[in-house]
Design a protein around this motif. Structure first.
Motif, PDB file in Angstrom:
ATOM      1  N   UNK A 147      14.191 -71.163  -1.623  1.00 54.18           N
ATOM      2  CA  UNK A 147      13.709 -70.386  -0.659  1.00 54.18           C
ATOM      3  C   UNK A 147      14.428 -68.953  -0.989  1.00 54.18           C
ATOM      4  N   UNK A 148      13.318 -67.848  -1.470  1.00 57.39           N
ATOM      5  CA  UNK A 148      13.681 -66.595  -1.705  1.00 57.39           C
ATOM      6  C   UNK A 148      13.153 -65.464  -0.892  1.00 57.39           C
ATOM      7  N   UNK A 149      14.136 -64.659  -0.496  1.00 52.08           N
ATOM      8  CA  UNK A 149      13.467 -63.423   0.282  1.00 52.08           C
ATOM      9  C   UNK A 149      12.351 -62.758  -0.161  1.00 52.08           C
ATOM     10  N   UNK A 150      11.460 -62.452   0.671  1.00 53.77           N
ATOM     11  CA  UNK A 150      10.328 -61.836   0.432  1.00 53.77           C
ATOM     12  C   UNK A 150      10.546 -60.512  -0.378  1.00 53.77           C
ATOM     13  N   UNK A 151      11.504 -59.730   0.018  1.00 61.00           N
ATOM     14  CA  UNK A 151      11.684 -58.430  -0.431  1.00 61.00           C
ATOM     15  C   UNK A 151      12.531 -58.315  -1.857  1.00 61.00           C
ATOM     16  N   UNK A 152      13.558 -58.710  -1.661  1.00 60.25           N
ATOM     17  CA  UNK A 152      14.708 -58.295  -2.768  1.00 60.25           C
ATOM     18  C   UNK A 152      14.732 -59.682  -3.773  1.00 60.25           C
ATOM     19  N   UNK A 153      13.974 -60.967  -3.165  1.00 62.20           N
ATOM     20  CA  UNK A 153      14.056 -62.089  -4.191  1.00 62.20           C
ATOM     21  C   UNK A 153      15.351 -62.863  -4.339  1.00 62.20           C
ATOM     22  N   UNK A 154      16.174 -62.284  -3.328  1.00 64.89           N
ATOM     23  CA  UNK A 154      17.573 -63.285  -3.643  1.00 64.89           C
ATOM     24  C   UNK A 154      17.364 -64.725  -2.924  1.00 64.89           C
TER      25      UNK A 154
END
Length: 209
Positions: free
Chosen positions: A41-48
């Motif tokens: 699952x990735x953060x929508x903004x920083x893709x972490x």
């Protein structure tokens, strides 16, 4: 946002995140099945990476384990998948990021078209989500407890629900366009018009009326 795990490096990172989650909750881990489909699952903004989720075909899981966890052998078929290893990393919990996990579930459903999903669901989350799912989310056995948490065995017949929802929107559309014609507001129906393009307008109509 999500990403399907495809490399040994990603697999190792997935296991590292999940090992920490099981240590926090005080549960023993399960074997890893080669046939499983795993997502970051990735953060929508920083893709972490902010979480994980795994889908396992029930036919790959030993029958005694399915019977023990879910009090039924009815799920031992290739059209039912177990959702497992769901977690959000510390710092992203209780902040609205569960929606990204649901997007991964939606992607898996569209790709594999399962009849349903089973899983052990955190009891607090189960109590909250049941308010929206009602009888669609079926508790299949007794709650699993330890000193740190409680898990509820559940079955979600996703294909049946998706079919029912589809027919419900067709009914809503028919009613909506009948109303528009009555009001002399003509909107041309175009063959192939996608439901998602009118879904929001339909929903707002039923909210206001």
């Amino acid at each position: 946002m999500y990403k399907i795990i495809t490399t040994p490096e990603e697999e190792a990172a997935f296991r590292g995140i999940w090992n920490k989650a099981t240590a926090e909750a005080g549960w023993l881990d399960d074997p890893y099945y080669q046939e499983a489909v795993r997502y970051f699952i990735l953060h929508n903004s920083h893709k972490n990476i902010i979480g994980t989720i795994e889908f396992v075909p029930c036919t790959m899981i030993p029958a005694e384990k399915i019977n023990y966890r879910y009090s039924s052998g009815a799920f031992l078929k290739d059209t039912v998948w177990e959702i497992d290893r769901v977690t959000l990393v510390e710092g992203y919990r209780k902040k609205g990021f569960m929606k990204y996990i649901f997007k991964a579930i939606k992607h898996h459903y569209k790709t594999y078209q399962p009849e349903g999903y089973i899983g052990l669901m955190d009891k607090k989350f189960y109590d909250n989500i049941q308010r929206f799912c009602g009888s669609d989310l079926k508790k299949t056995g007794p709650v699993w407890r330890n000193q740190n948490s409680a898990l509820v065995p559940v079955y979600f017949p996703v294909k049946e629900i998706a079919k029912r929802k589809k027919y419900l929107y067709y009914a809503k559309i028919a009613f909506y366009y009948s109303y528009l014609n009555y009001k002399k507001l003509r909107i041309k129906w175009v063959p192939g018009l996608k439901l998602r393009k009118v879904k929001k307008r339909i929903d707002m109509f039923f909210i206001k009326n």
